[in-house]
Design a protein around this motif. Structure first.
Motif, PDB file in Angstrom:
ATOM      1  N   PRO A 240      11.908  21.348 -25.657  1.00 43.70           N
ATOM      2  CA  PRO A 240      11.235  22.230 -24.685  1.00 43.70           C
ATOM      3  C   PRO A 240       9.731  22.328 -24.916  1.00 43.70           C
ATOM      4  CG  PRO A 240      13.247  23.256 -25.496  1.00 43.70           C
ATOM      5  CD  PRO A 240      13.014  22.059 -26.349  1.00 43.70           C
ATOM      6  N   ALA A 241       9.312  22.382 -26.179  1.00 42.70           N
ATOM      7  CA  ALA A 241       7.876  22.444 -26.478  1.00 42.70           C
ATOM      8  C   ALA A 241       7.193  21.137 -26.099  1.00 42.70           C
ATOM      9  CB  ALA A 241       7.660  22.751 -27.953  1.00 42.70           C
ATOM     10  N   VAL A 242       7.848  20.009 -26.360  1.00 43.25           N
ATOM     11  CA  VAL A 242       7.277  18.713 -25.987  1.00 43.25           C
ATOM     12  C   VAL A 242       7.148  18.601 -24.473  1.00 43.25           C
ATOM     13  CG1 VAL A 242       7.673  16.215 -26.019  1.00 43.25           C
ATOM     14  CG2 VAL A 242       8.125  17.568 -28.064  1.00 43.25           C
ATOM     15  N   LEU A 243       8.155  19.071 -23.748  1.00 37.98           N
ATOM     16  CA  LEU A 243       8.097  19.042 -22.284  1.00 37.98           C
ATOM     17  C   LEU A 243       6.942  19.882 -21.772  1.00 37.98           C
ATOM     18  CD1 LEU A 243       9.216  18.406 -19.472  1.00 37.98           C
ATOM     19  CD2 LEU A 243      10.814  20.315 -19.753  1.00 37.98           C
ATOM     20  N   PHE A 244       6.826  21.096 -22.271  1.00 33.83           N
ATOM     21  CA  PHE A 244       5.767  21.990 -21.792  1.00 33.83           C
ATOM     22  C   PHE A 244       4.382  21.418 -22.082  1.00 33.83           C
ATOM     23  CE2 PHE A 244       2.789  25.484 -22.537  1.00 33.83           C
ATOM     24  CZ  PHE A 244       2.856  26.143 -21.321  1.00 33.83           C
ATOM     25  N   THR A 245       4.168  20.974 -23.315  1.00 27.87           N
ATOM     26  CA  THR A 245       2.843  20.469 -23.675  1.00 27.87           C
ATOM     27  C   THR A 245       2.514  19.160 -22.974  1.00 27.87           C
ATOM     28  OG1 THR A 245       3.845  19.455 -25.651  1.00 27.87           O
ATOM     29  CG2 THR A 245       2.791  21.603 -25.918  1.00 27.87           C
ATOM     30  N   SER A 246       3.498  18.293 -22.784  1.00 31.43           N
ATOM     31  CA  SER A 246       3.220  17.027 -22.093  1.00 31.43           C
ATOM     32  C   SER A 246       2.888  17.265 -20.626  1.00 31.43           C
ATOM     33  CB  SER A 246       4.419  16.082 -22.217  1.00 31.43           C
ATOM     34  OG  SER A 246       5.559  16.606 -21.554  1.00 31.43           O
ATOM     35  N   VAL A 247       3.575  18.214 -19.988  1.00 31.36           N
ATOM     36  CA  VAL A 247       3.298  18.503 -18.577  1.00 31.36           C
ATOM     37  C   VAL A 247       1.914  19.126 -18.422  1.00 31.36           C
ATOM     38  CG1 VAL A 247       3.959  19.971 -16.633  1.00 31.36           C
ATOM     39  CG2 VAL A 247       5.703  18.680 -17.850  1.00 31.36           C
ATOM     40  N   THR A 248       1.621  20.138 -19.205  1.00 34.38           N
ATOM     41  CA  THR A 248       0.324  20.809 -19.069  1.00 34.38           C
ATOM     42  C   THR A 248      -0.833  19.888 -19.469  1.00 34.38           C
ATOM     43  OG1 THR A 248       0.631  21.766 -21.281  1.00 34.38           O
ATOM     44  CG2 THR A 248       1.278  23.105 -19.392  1.00 34.38           C
ATOM     45  N   THR A 249      -0.652  19.117 -20.540  1.00 33.32           N
ATOM     46  CA  THR A 249      -1.709  18.193 -20.955  1.00 33.32           C
ATOM     47  C   THR A 249      -1.886  17.077 -19.936  1.00 33.32           C
ATOM     48  OG1 THR A 249      -1.138  18.644 -23.268  1.00 33.32           O
ATOM     49  CG2 THR A 249      -2.537  16.745 -22.844  1.00 33.32           C
ATOM     50  N   GLY A 250      -0.786  16.558 -19.407  1.00 31.62           N
ATOM     51  CA  GLY A 250      -0.886  15.501 -18.402  1.00 31.62           C
ATOM     52  C   GLY A 250      -1.581  15.968 -17.139  1.00 31.62           C
ATOM     53  N   ILE A 251      -1.253  17.172 -16.680  1.00 27.11           N
ATOM     54  CA  ILE A 251      -1.914  17.715 -15.490  1.00 27.11           C
ATOM     55  C   ILE A 251      -3.409  17.899 -15.741  1.00 27.11           C
ATOM     56  CG2 ILE A 251      -2.087  19.754 -14.016  1.00 27.11           C
ATOM     57  CD1 ILE A 251       0.931  20.060 -14.249  1.00 27.11           C
ATOM     58  N   GLY A 252      -3.747  18.420 -16.920  1.00 25.69           N
ATOM     59  CA  GLY A 252      -5.157  18.610 -17.233  1.00 25.69           C
ATOM     60  C   GLY A 252      -5.916  17.307 -17.333  1.00 25.69           C
ATOM     61  N   TYR A 253      -5.314  16.291 -17.949  1.00 28.75           N
ATOM     62  CA  TYR A 253      -6.000  15.010 -18.116  1.00 28.75           C
ATOM     63  C   TYR A 253      -6.105  14.241 -16.804  1.00 28.75           C
ATOM     64  CZ  TYR A 253      -6.261  15.313 -23.204  1.00 28.75           C
ATOM     65  OH  TYR A 253      -6.582  15.691 -24.486  1.00 28.75           O
ATOM     66  N   LEU A 254      -5.154  14.409 -15.901  1.00 27.56           N
ATOM     67  CA  LEU A 254      -5.278  13.770 -14.587  1.00 27.56           C
ATOM     68  C   LEU A 254      -6.451  14.341 -13.792  1.00 27.56           C
ATOM     69  CD1 LEU A 254      -1.564  13.414 -13.411  1.00 27.56           C
ATOM     70  CD2 LEU A 254      -3.216  11.559 -13.665  1.00 27.56           C
ATOM     71  N   GLN A 255      -6.840  15.558 -14.102  1.00 22.98           N
ATOM     72  CA  GLN A 255      -7.947  16.190 -13.396  1.00 22.98           C
ATOM     73  C   GLN A 255      -9.236  16.156 -14.221  1.00 22.98           C
ATOM     74  OE1 GLN A 255      -6.544  19.936 -11.154  1.00 22.98           O
ATOM     75  NE2 GLN A 255      -5.088  19.779 -12.827  1.00 22.98           N
ATOM     76  N   PHE A 256      -9.318  15.288 -15.220  1.00 24.61           N
ATOM     77  CA  PHE A 256     -10.469  15.358 -16.121  1.00 24.61           C
ATOM     78  C   PHE A 256     -11.757  15.085 -15.354  1.00 24.61           C
ATOM     79  CE2 PHE A 256     -10.438  10.794 -16.232  1.00 24.61           C
ATOM     80  CZ  PHE A 256     -11.594  10.364 -16.874  1.00 24.61           C
ATOM     81  N   PHE A 257     -12.709  15.973 -15.589  1.00 23.69           N
ATOM     82  CA  PHE A 257     -13.958  15.961 -14.837  1.00 23.69           C
ATOM     83  C   PHE A 257     -15.160  16.257 -15.731  1.00 23.69           C
ATOM     84  CE2 PHE A 257     -17.161  18.549 -12.615  1.00 23.69           C
ATOM     85  CZ  PHE A 257     -17.599  17.640 -11.651  1.00 23.69           C
ATOM     86  N   GLU A 258     -15.055  17.286 -16.567  1.00 29.07           N
ATOM     87  CA  GLU A 258     -16.208  17.727 -17.346  1.00 29.07           C
ATOM     88  C   GLU A 258     -16.700  16.659 -18.309  1.00 29.07           C
ATOM     89  OE1 GLU A 258     -13.338  19.346 -17.242  1.00 29.07           O
ATOM     90  OE2 GLU A 258     -13.639  21.458 -16.667  1.00 29.07           O
ATOM     91  N   GLU A 259     -15.763  15.919 -18.937  1.00 31.52           N
ATOM     92  CA  GLU A 259     -16.163  14.949 -19.954  1.00 31.52           C
ATOM     93  C   GLU A 259     -17.104  13.886 -19.395  1.00 31.52           C
ATOM     94  OE1 GLU A 259     -13.130  15.981 -19.429  1.00 31.52           O
ATOM     95  OE2 GLU A 259     -12.286  16.759 -21.305  1.00 31.52           O
ATOM     96  N   PRO A 260     -16.721  13.142 -18.335  1.00 28.13           N
ATOM     97  CA  PRO A 260     -17.670  12.152 -17.810  1.00 28.13           C
ATOM     98  C   PRO A 260     -18.868  12.781 -17.118  1.00 28.13           C
ATOM     99  CG  PRO A 260     -15.710  12.230 -16.435  1.00 28.13           C
ATOM    100  CD  PRO A 260     -15.421  13.061 -17.651  1.00 28.13           C
ATOM    101  N   PHE A 261     -18.672  13.931 -16.478  1.00 30.80           N
ATOM    102  CA  PHE A 261     -19.774  14.556 -15.762  1.00 30.80           C
ATOM    103  C   PHE A 261     -20.892  14.985 -16.717  1.00 30.80           C
ATOM    104  CE2 PHE A 261     -21.861  18.231 -13.740  1.00 30.80           C
ATOM    105  CZ  PHE A 261     -22.223  17.668 -12.525  1.00 30.80           C
ATOM    106  N   VAL A 262     -20.522  15.512 -17.867  1.00 29.00           N
ATOM    107  CA  VAL A 262     -21.516  16.002 -18.812  1.00 29.00           C
ATOM    108  C   VAL A 262     -22.021  14.888 -19.727  1.00 29.00           C
ATOM    109  CG1 VAL A 262     -21.904  17.598 -20.732  1.00 29.00           C
ATOM    110  CG2 VAL A 262     -20.560  18.322 -18.760  1.00 29.00           C
ATOM    111  N   MET A 263     -21.122  14.021 -20.178  1.00 25.49           N
ATOM    112  CA  MET A 263     -21.476  13.063 -21.223  1.00 25.49           C
ATOM    113  C   MET A 263     -22.054  11.756 -20.679  1.00 25.49           C
ATOM    114  SD  MET A 263     -20.705  14.529 -24.130  1.00 25.49           S
ATOM    115  CE  MET A 263     -20.530  13.191 -25.292  1.00 25.49           C
ATOM    116  N   THR A 264     -21.481  11.203 -19.609  1.00 24.65           N
ATOM    117  CA  THR A 264     -21.868   9.851 -19.171  1.00 24.65           C
ATOM    118  C   THR A 264     -22.252   9.767 -17.706  1.00 24.65           C
ATOM    119  OG1 THR A 264     -19.579   9.258 -18.611  1.00 24.65           O
ATOM    120  CG2 THR A 264     -20.300   8.849 -20.879  1.00 24.65           C
ATOM    121  N   GLN A 265     -22.035  10.836 -16.934  1.00 29.47           N
ATOM    122  CA  GLN A 265     -22.282  10.827 -15.486  1.00 29.47           C
ATOM    123  C   GLN A 265     -21.505   9.701 -14.788  1.00 29.47           C
ATOM    124  OE1 GLN A 265     -25.285  10.983 -17.656  1.00 29.47           O
ATOM    125  NE2 GLN A 265     -24.629  13.127 -17.627  1.00 29.47           N
ATOM    126  N   GLY A 266     -20.362   9.330 -15.359  1.00 29.60           N
ATOM    127  CA  GLY A 266     -19.522   8.290 -14.776  1.00 29.60           C
ATOM    128  C   GLY A 266     -19.862   6.894 -15.205  1.00 29.60           C
TER     129      GLY A 266
END
Length: 316
Positions: A240-266
């Protein structure tokens, strides 16, 4: 008074402790009305600022609305699925989709492995200063992305950066991490893992501490090694913990925006641009309907990935 008269009087008399049916119904109606009155502010805000914009953007994705149409939003033309076809045929969007998939496929497992290793270490290995280590591991999660970007720009700087300095001690000439098409995305993944594994670690630690000690003791009595006990006893109980963390982490990483926007501008050459960042750029260019279609493509991908994770990781 005769017995017949008493029976009739008793039949006409209603017990004092039994409330009338109409009164009970009226009380429930009052409670329902009071509940709706109390919930009305939230419902109004939800409809105005969440449901309304979501439905409006979904309808916008089937039109040709651009920035010039803001004054006459109902004068736009319907274009059907043209925006979705245009997005899927856009070379930059496909590059962004590949970068996002790369970020998720590599970043999510690394984050979960690092989180699980830290949780096991805190649960079994570290006996002193556990609270200090927990705070230290979790601190990057609540740290501003701007502060994180400043730290990692110093770490990954090509000439005087901490990482290249350490590599120079062993005779390795480190690359310009954030300006290299080869190393820019791995650098962002490394930063994201460092920043986000603390939240998953807390979930894993709670799961480990909820497993009875008798489970591991039974494995020891059966002669199982430490790895066998972890693999066949502890890890299945953490599903159950693996399911919860994989779902929440996967959703967050699919929407990743701040990292390239701040660090590399794409960059460099769109090697770190993500779907969220490209959608943001199209919205900034005034291509509102195209940006809306891209966001709903990402929504469908998130829904499909979440469904697959539930199918694979849910308890049997």
């Amino acid at each position: 008074m005769s017995s017949a008269t008493l029976q009739k009087a008793a039949g006409r008399t209603r017990p004092a402790d039994r409330p009338p049916a109409r009164r009970r119904g009226g009380s429930l109606n009052h409670q329902t009305a009071a509940a709706w009155i109390l919930a009305l502010p939230f419902v109004a805000l939800f409809l105005a600022f969440t449901a309304g914009p979501v439905l409006g953007s979904f309808g916008m994705s089937f039109t040709d609305m651009k920035q010039r149409d803001l004054r006459t939003p109902f004068a736009v033309n319907g274009v059907g699925l043209d925006n979705y076809a245009k997005a899927l045929s856009d070379e930059t969007f496909r590059k962004a989709a590949f970068n996002t998939a790369y970020f998720v496929v590599v970043g999510v497992p690394l984050t979960l492995v690092a989180a699980l290793a830290a949780a096991v270490l805190l649960d079994k290995g570290v006996k002193k200063f556990q609270s200090l280590f927990r705070v230290g591991y979790y601190l990057p999660v609540v740290t501003s992305i701007v502060a994180v970007a400043v730290i990692w720009r110093f770490v990954l700087a090509p000439d005087s950066g901490l990482l290249n300095t350490v590599l120079g001690w062993v005779g390795i000439d480190g690359p310009n991490w954030l300006a290299s098409k080869t190393w820019a995305m791995p650098s962002l993944i490394m930063m994201a893992v460092w920043r986000n594994f603390g939240s998953a670690m807390i979930i894993f630690l709670a799961g480990l501490q909820g497993i009875p000690q008798t489970v591991e003791e039974a494995g020891q009595l059966d002669g199982a090694s430490s790895w066998q006990r972890f693999r066949y006893l502890i890890l299945p109980l953490l599903r159950p913990a693996v399911l919860f963390t994989s779902v929440t982490t996967g959703i967050g990483y699919l929407q990743f925006f701040e990292e390239p926007f701040v660090m590399t501008q794409g960059g460099p050459l769109n090697s770190t641009i993500s779907v969220s960042m490209y959608t943001y750029q199209q919205f900034g260019f005034g291509n509102y309907s195209l940006a809306a279609s891209m966001s709903y493509i990402l929504f469908v991908v998130i829904a499909v990935l979440t469904f697959i994770q539930f199918k694979v990781l849910r308890e049997k």
